[in-house]
Write a protein that holds these residues in place. Structure first.
Motif, PDB file in Angstrom:
ATOM      1  N   SER A 258      -8.218 -54.907  51.941  1.00  0.00           N
ATOM      2  CA  SER A 258      -8.446 -55.361  50.566  1.00  0.00           C
ATOM      3  C   SER A 258      -9.039 -56.764  50.457  1.00  0.00           C
ATOM      4  O   SER A 258      -9.460 -57.163  49.373  1.00  0.00           O
ATOM      5  CB  SER A 258      -7.129 -55.306  49.779  1.00  0.00           C
ATOM      6  OG  SER A 258      -6.169 -56.199  50.337  1.00  0.00           O
ATOM      7  N   ASN A 259      -9.089 -57.511  51.539  1.00  0.00           N
ATOM      8  CA  ASN A 259      -9.579 -58.885  51.489  1.00  0.00           C
ATOM      9  C   ASN A 259     -11.103 -58.901  51.591  1.00  0.00           C
ATOM     10  O   ASN A 259     -11.689 -58.509  52.590  1.00  0.00           O
ATOM     11  CB  ASN A 259      -8.956 -59.702  52.634  1.00  0.00           C
ATOM     12  CG  ASN A 259      -9.227 -61.184  52.502  1.00  0.00           C
ATOM     13  OD1 ASN A 259     -10.360 -61.597  52.343  1.00  0.00           O
ATOM     14  ND2 ASN A 259      -8.166 -61.981  52.565  1.00  0.00           N
ATOM     15  N   SER A 260     -11.752 -59.399  50.546  1.00  0.00           N
ATOM     16  CA  SER A 260     -13.217 -59.408  50.501  1.00  0.00           C
ATOM     17  C   SER A 260     -13.808 -60.259  51.623  1.00  0.00           C
ATOM     18  O   SER A 260     -14.873 -59.937  52.171  1.00  0.00           O
ATOM     19  CB  SER A 260     -13.687 -59.938  49.151  1.00  0.00           C
ATOM     20  OG  SER A 260     -15.097 -60.028  49.106  1.00  0.00           O
ATOM     21  N   ALA A 261     -13.121 -61.366  51.985  1.00  0.00           N
ATOM     22  CA  ALA A 261     -13.635 -62.246  53.032  1.00  0.00           C
ATOM     23  C   ALA A 261     -13.725 -61.523  54.374  1.00  0.00           C
ATOM     24  O   ALA A 261     -14.629 -61.788  55.165  1.00  0.00           O
ATOM     25  CB  ALA A 261     -12.751 -63.485  53.158  1.00  0.00           C
ATOM     26  N   LEU A 262     -12.795 -60.605  54.639  1.00  0.00           N
ATOM     27  CA  LEU A 262     -12.836 -59.858  55.895  1.00  0.00           C
ATOM     28  C   LEU A 262     -14.044 -58.935  55.943  1.00  0.00           C
ATOM     29  O   LEU A 262     -14.684 -58.781  56.982  1.00  0.00           O
ATOM     30  CB  LEU A 262     -11.547 -59.056  56.072  1.00  0.00           C
ATOM     31  CG  LEU A 262     -10.250 -59.863  56.156  1.00  0.00           C
ATOM     32  CD1 LEU A 262      -9.061 -58.948  56.432  1.00  0.00           C
ATOM     33  CD2 LEU A 262     -10.353 -60.928  57.227  1.00  0.00           C
ATOM     34  N   TRP A 263     -14.359 -58.310  54.812  1.00  0.00           N
ATOM     35  CA  TRP A 263     -15.568 -57.483  54.745  1.00  0.00           C
ATOM     36  C   TRP A 263     -16.806 -58.357  54.980  1.00  0.00           C
ATOM     37  O   TRP A 263     -17.748 -57.936  55.647  1.00  0.00           O
ATOM     38  CB  TRP A 263     -15.666 -56.805  53.383  1.00  0.00           C
ATOM     39  CG  TRP A 263     -14.790 -55.608  53.213  1.00  0.00           C
ATOM     40  CD1 TRP A 263     -13.523 -55.580  52.731  1.00  0.00           C
ATOM     41  CD2 TRP A 263     -15.139 -54.264  53.546  1.00  0.00           C
ATOM     42  NE1 TRP A 263     -13.035 -54.290  52.736  1.00  0.00           N
ATOM     43  CE2 TRP A 263     -14.012 -53.459  53.227  1.00  0.00           C
ATOM     44  CE3 TRP A 263     -16.268 -53.654  54.070  1.00  0.00           C
ATOM     45  CZ2 TRP A 263     -13.999 -52.081  53.422  1.00  0.00           C
ATOM     46  CZ3 TRP A 263     -16.268 -52.278  54.259  1.00  0.00           C
ATOM     47  CH2 TRP A 263     -15.139 -51.508  53.938  1.00  0.00           C
ATOM     48  N   GLU A 462     -10.556 -54.084  38.915  1.00  0.00           N
ATOM     49  CA  GLU A 462     -11.033 -54.502  37.597  1.00  0.00           C
ATOM     50  C   GLU A 462     -11.044 -56.013  37.422  1.00  0.00           C
ATOM     51  O   GLU A 462     -11.839 -56.552  36.651  1.00  0.00           O
ATOM     52  CB  GLU A 462     -10.175 -53.847  36.502  1.00  0.00           C
ATOM     53  CG  GLU A 462     -10.347 -52.334  36.443  1.00  0.00           C
ATOM     54  CD  GLU A 462      -9.497 -51.714  35.347  1.00  0.00           C
ATOM     55  OE1 GLU A 462      -8.719 -52.467  34.714  1.00  0.00           O
ATOM     56  OE2 GLU A 462      -9.606 -50.500  35.129  1.00  0.00           O
ATOM     57  N   THR A 463     -10.171 -56.721  38.121  1.00  0.00           N
ATOM     58  CA  THR A 463     -10.112 -58.180  37.987  1.00  0.00           C
ATOM     59  C   THR A 463     -10.877 -58.898  39.100  1.00  0.00           C
ATOM     60  O   THR A 463     -10.846 -60.121  39.191  1.00  0.00           O
ATOM     61  CB  THR A 463      -8.645 -58.656  38.000  1.00  0.00           C
ATOM     62  OG1 THR A 463      -8.021 -58.212  39.214  1.00  0.00           O
ATOM     63  CG2 THR A 463      -7.892 -58.107  36.796  1.00  0.00           C
ATOM     64  N   TYR A 464     -11.548 -58.153  39.957  1.00  0.00           N
ATOM     65  CA  TYR A 464     -12.351 -58.701  41.044  1.00  0.00           C
ATOM     66  C   TYR A 464     -11.526 -59.592  41.983  1.00  0.00           C
ATOM     67  O   TYR A 464     -12.025 -60.571  42.552  1.00  0.00           O
ATOM     68  CB  TYR A 464     -13.550 -59.499  40.506  1.00  0.00           C
ATOM     69  CG  TYR A 464     -14.492 -58.662  39.686  1.00  0.00           C
ATOM     70  CD1 TYR A 464     -15.474 -57.879  40.302  1.00  0.00           C
ATOM     71  CD2 TYR A 464     -14.387 -58.624  38.298  1.00  0.00           C
ATOM     72  CE1 TYR A 464     -16.332 -57.088  39.555  1.00  0.00           C
ATOM     73  CE2 TYR A 464     -15.234 -57.832  37.530  1.00  0.00           C
ATOM     74  CZ  TYR A 464     -16.198 -57.060  38.165  1.00  0.00           C
ATOM     75  OH  TYR A 464     -17.042 -56.275  37.422  1.00  0.00           O
ATOM     76  N   THR A 465     -10.262 -59.255  42.174  1.00  0.00           N
ATOM     77  CA  THR A 465      -9.392 -60.048  43.038  1.00  0.00           C
ATOM     78  C   THR A 465      -9.191 -59.418  44.407  1.00  0.00           C
ATOM     79  O   THR A 465      -8.730 -60.100  45.327  1.00  0.00           O
ATOM     80  CB  THR A 465      -8.022 -60.248  42.372  1.00  0.00           C
ATOM     81  OG1 THR A 465      -7.464 -58.961  42.034  1.00  0.00           O
ATOM     82  CG2 THR A 465      -8.150 -61.091  41.113  1.00  0.00           C
ATOM     83  N   LYS A 466      -9.502 -58.148  44.554  1.00  0.00           N
ATOM     84  CA  LYS A 466      -9.364 -57.508  45.852  1.00  0.00           C
ATOM     85  C   LYS A 466     -10.243 -56.272  45.934  1.00  0.00           C
ATOM     86  O   LYS A 466     -10.717 -55.751  44.907  1.00  0.00           O
ATOM     87  CB  LYS A 466      -7.910 -57.150  46.147  1.00  0.00           C
ATOM     88  CG  LYS A 466      -7.328 -56.072  45.238  1.00  0.00           C
ATOM     89  CD  LYS A 466      -5.888 -55.761  45.669  1.00  0.00           C
ATOM     90  CE  LYS A 466      -5.288 -54.645  44.816  1.00  0.00           C
ATOM     91  NZ  LYS A 466      -3.906 -54.316  45.244  1.00  0.00           N
ATOM     92  N   VAL A 467     -10.450 -55.814  47.148  1.00  0.00           N
ATOM     93  CA  VAL A 467     -11.236 -54.611  47.391  1.00  0.00           C
ATOM     94  C   VAL A 467     -10.310 -53.399  47.392  1.00  0.00           C
ATOM     95  O   VAL A 467      -9.254 -53.420  48.028  1.00  0.00           O
ATOM     96  CB  VAL A 467     -11.991 -54.703  48.730  1.00  0.00           C
ATOM     97  CG1 VAL A 467     -12.747 -53.412  49.032  1.00  0.00           C
ATOM     98  CG2 VAL A 467     -12.950 -55.889  48.728  1.00  0.00           C
ATOM     99  N   VAL A 468     -10.692 -52.369  46.681  1.00  0.00           N
ATOM    100  CA  VAL A 468      -9.954 -51.106  46.674  1.00  0.00           C
ATOM    101  C   VAL A 468     -10.930 -50.009  47.086  1.00  0.00           C
ATOM    102  O   VAL A 468     -12.112 -50.262  47.317  1.00  0.00           O
ATOM    103  CB  VAL A 468      -9.342 -50.822  45.281  1.00  0.00           C
ATOM    104  CG1 VAL A 468      -8.279 -51.856  44.939  1.00  0.00           C
ATOM    105  CG2 VAL A 468     -10.426 -50.787  44.208  1.00  0.00           C
TER     106      VAL A 468
END
Length: 491
Positions: A258-263, A462-468
């Motif tokens: 779920s962490n965008s930085a890891l992607w 929806e809140t752009y806080t994590k990747v789903v």
């Protein structure tokens, strides 16, 4: 069963064709492989870091310098006779590993260097100070001795091959010898409480001087020349830990995607994918099954099992170790931690003087306490599964191959397709890449008659806080590997 995630770029999964000087590389999806990276290939320079120190008597200090001479001699041979880069690839190199003539030359070099009083004074100053010499401090000491030792090596080699500038280098020997004498007196005055800040500053000055001198040159410096004349002390200090702990390699997995930085870091800025693995429990620990590991690793892994219970092509269930995020490092004393699989050689090479006197540091080799080797192994494992708090966001677990030096090709193991539960496409993964990956998975599903493989599409919540992820439920296979067109989509 638990779920683990492994981020990959599309190129890693599908491979690449050769282009110019860049060689072709097979895709990991083709043969279902997992690559185990060496410490130098990881993105954290503190991976496997240990606060190794050096505290011992005159015998072990002399033998450490003897080993340094041996490796430096090997590096010089590689550069001057074979045109290599002089890299330290075999830190456990022994004099008997050389052919007859180089072995005789090495013996003459060692005898000549240890006949020089400044060298003996310097080693005695280290041995008698009874201080814990850090790896950084050791690097400074070796840098102090390096030029003098190297000149003596090249001088002897010049009797057997052409060595450029040997006459000029010999003229510098006296000044290096005087500097060694000066530094040995300073070390004795420091006693067992040296000012580590002064060593940090000295280390920085040495490095800056090297950079400045090389930048001022009008010609490019070769990698081998730079290593031999400048960087060898640091490389030696880096590799020397492999004499107390074995080589190790790692395959990294995450507990969350779920962490965008890891992607961004590990999946090519969201253009890559994430593999979804389902582990199995074995003795209350999560494991993944790997195949086609090197013969020598399988043999070592099964050393204590009856031979009728294993074979060289058997799958191995290897544990996933959870990484702990804490700034603590093991602190082994090199001289009382040398690997003892060959006790007789270790005793004779590291713990015995020329007059056959045994160092007190050898006591640990024959300590009958059941705590010695388990503690040694525990310290090793701890160093491989500890990272600083800066990396805590990764929630990483890892599989480790250790104990033997393995080439990059040998570090490519096959995973079990049944344990690959699915693939998550990144937010920016191209449709072309998705189609190629789906087709590749279709081939494996046909071979293993799987209909339960899952594809997912990553997107922000929806809140752009994590990747789903969204399950792509309409992309699934029949047992023959063809795409299942049921149920019909309502469009």
């Amino acid at each position: 069963m638990s779920t683990y995630y492994r981020f990959r770029s599309v190129e890693r999964l599908l491979g690449r064709e050769a282009s110019g000087d860049i060689p072709a590389r097979a895709g990991e999806l083709e043969d279902l492989t997992i690559y185990f990276a060496s410490p130098l290939e990881l993105n954290d320079p503190l991976e496997g870091h240990r606060e190794t120190h050096f505290k011992g008597d005159l015998i072990v200090w002399r033998n450490l310098i003897k080993h340094y001479i041996t490796l430096l001699f090997s590096s010089a041979i590689d550069i001057y006779s074979a045109g290599g880069d002089g890299a330290v690839t075999h830190v456990n190199l022994r004099p008997e590993d050389f052919s007859e003539t180089p072995r005789q030359v090495l013996s003459q070099i060692i005898e000549k260097i240890f006949s020089r009083q400044p060298i003996n004074d310097y080693i005695e100053s280290l041995a008698h100070s009874e201080r814990e010499v850090s790896r950084l401090e050791l690097s400074v000491h070796l840098t102090t001795l390096h030029a003098f030792i190297l000149i003596n090596i090249l001088e002897e080699m010049a009797h057997h091959m052409e060595i450029d500038d040997i006459s000029r280098l010999k003229l510098l020997s006296a000044s290096f010898s005087n500097h060694i004498s000066l530094r040995s007196r300073e070390i004795k005055n420091e006693g067992n409480t040296p000012d580590i800040t002064s060593y940090i500053n000295l280390k920085s000055q040495i490095k800056q001087q090297s950079l400045r001198a090389n930048a001022a040159r009008t010609d490019d410096v070769s990698k081998g020349w730079l290593r031999l004349f400048t960087n060898f002390p640091d490389e030696f200090c880096h590799h020397i830990d492999y004499l107390i702990y074995p080589h190790w390699y790692v395959a990294c997995f995450m507990k969350s995607f779920s962490n965008s930085a890891l992607w961004g870091s590990y999946a090519d800025n969201h253009k890559g994918v994430c593999l979804v693995f389902r582990s199995k429990k074995l003795r209350k620990t999560d494991h993944l099954t790997l195949r086609q590991l090197p013969f020598k690793f399988v043999k070592a892994y099964n050393w204590n099992r009856p031979k009728n219970q294993w074979h060289l092509t058997m799958p191995l269930q290897l544990p996933l170790l959870e990484v702990k995020y804490q700034p603590t490092y093991t602190k082994p004393n090199f001289f009382t931690s040398l690997i003892n699989e060959h006790k007789d050689w270790t005793l004779s090479y590291w713990y015995t003087s020329n007059s056959n006197e045994i160092s007190p540091c050898a006591k640990w080799l024959y300590d009958k306490s059941s705590e010695v080797l388990p503690k040694h192994r525990q310290q090793f494992q701890q160093s491989l599964s500890t990272k600083t708090a800066d990396w805590e966001k990764e929630s990483e677990s890892r599989i480790i191959l250790s104990g033997l030096y393995l080439t990059p090709k040998e570090r490519l193991a096959k995973f079990q397709f049944s344990e690959l539960d699915g693939i998550i496409f990144g937010i920016n993964t191209s449709d072309d890449a998705k189609v190629k990956i789906i087709r590749k998975i279709a081939q494996h599903c046909k071979e293993f008659r799987r209909t339960d493989f899952k594809f997912y599409q990553a997107h922000f919540n929806e809140t752009y806080t994590k990747v789903v992820s969204e399950h792509l439920k309409y992309i699934k296979f029949n047992t023959d590997g063809t795409l299942n067109t049921e149920p019909k989509m309502d469009l």
